[in-house]
Enzyme design. Sequence first.
Site, PDB file in Angstrom:
ATOM      1  N   GLU A 278      -1.021  -1.507  -0.818  1.00 49.89           N
ATOM      2  CA  GLU A 278      -1.711  -0.278  -0.435  1.00 49.89           C
ATOM      3  C   GLU A 278      -1.594   0.801  -1.509  1.00 49.89           C
ATOM      4  O   GLU A 278      -2.519   1.594  -1.700  1.00 49.89           O
ATOM      5  CB  GLU A 278      -1.164   0.206   0.910  1.00 49.89           C
ATOM      6  CG  GLU A 278      -1.590  -0.714   2.040  1.00 49.89           C
ATOM      7  CD  GLU A 278      -0.977  -0.360   3.380  1.00 49.89           C
ATOM      8  OE1 GLU A 278      -1.733  -0.067   4.317  1.00 49.89           O
ATOM      9  OE2 GLU A 278       0.270  -0.387   3.477  1.00 49.89           O
TER      10      GLU A 278
ATOM     11  N   GLU B 151       1.629  -7.479   7.039  1.00 53.37           N
ATOM     12  CA  GLU B 151       2.309  -6.641   8.034  1.00 53.37           C
ATOM     13  C   GLU B 151       2.287  -7.182   9.462  1.00 53.37           C
ATOM     14  O   GLU B 151       3.309  -7.078  10.162  1.00 53.37           O
ATOM     15  CB  GLU B 151       1.720  -5.221   8.018  1.00 53.37           C
ATOM     16  CG  GLU B 151       2.192  -4.351   6.866  1.00 53.37           C
ATOM     17  CD  GLU B 151       1.294  -4.436   5.644  1.00 53.37           C
ATOM     18  OE1 GLU B 151       1.364  -3.541   4.787  1.00 53.37           O
ATOM     19  OE2 GLU B 151       0.523  -5.418   5.544  1.00 53.37           O
TER      20      GLU B 151
END
Length: 256
Positions: A121, A141
């Site tokens: 990210e 995740e």
Amino acid sequence: MTSQPGSESADAARSDVLLVERHDDRVVATLNRPDQRNAINKATIDALHLLCAQLEVVPKTLILTATGGNFAGGADIAELRDRRAKEAKEGINLMAFRRIHALPMPVIAALDGYALGGGAELAYAADIRIASAGLVIGNPEPGLGIVAAAGATLRLPAIVGHARAAEMLLTGRLLNADEAFACGLITAIVDDPFAEAHAIADRIAKLEPRAVQHTKTLLRTPPVDQPELIGELQAELFESDAKMRRMTAFLERKNR
């Protein structure tokens, strides 16, 4: 990947987790937790906020890189495990990566090894991403019981398209360098991403900074809002001394 001296004198400001090297026209920020695959902890986020505060006042191209052969193996899981609802709503990593994405001048990510979870990210927050052949990038995740909450759902669809982003985020699929290049997540696979990042920064440095900043502003602006803003920003540039100087120099070279 590690920082190397540039042709200009640099004031190297060091911290435990982020090494910041300042040049006249660029800043190099190196993640420095190699024993933890540069996992992004709260100290890293605080250092990134401090750097952003400086670059918002004095805009320069930013190169993001890392030590130890991995960009960032993710957020610091030990810290994430201890966070609760309050911290989730604060968007600790999200706020820092949004700030990086919004910096006035281009952000270049030089990627190697693992760029996973929060590390991916952070890379998505850059404007330009180049990588070595050893890159592994993606967002696992959900396998840890959480969502990719630091910008993947915001930025990845715009970078690779909704369908590919959905596949990656919903399945936790990781891409290698060839796959990342094929879908446009990175723009080049090179032997030395750090050197290539500096070469890109060199090209940017030859351009008019205000024009580069306005171009980045337009790239961040929704298409429906761009026509009026294009006129306003171009009008400012049309009245600038830099435009007159650069165009005059171009015409003089052409007429020789």
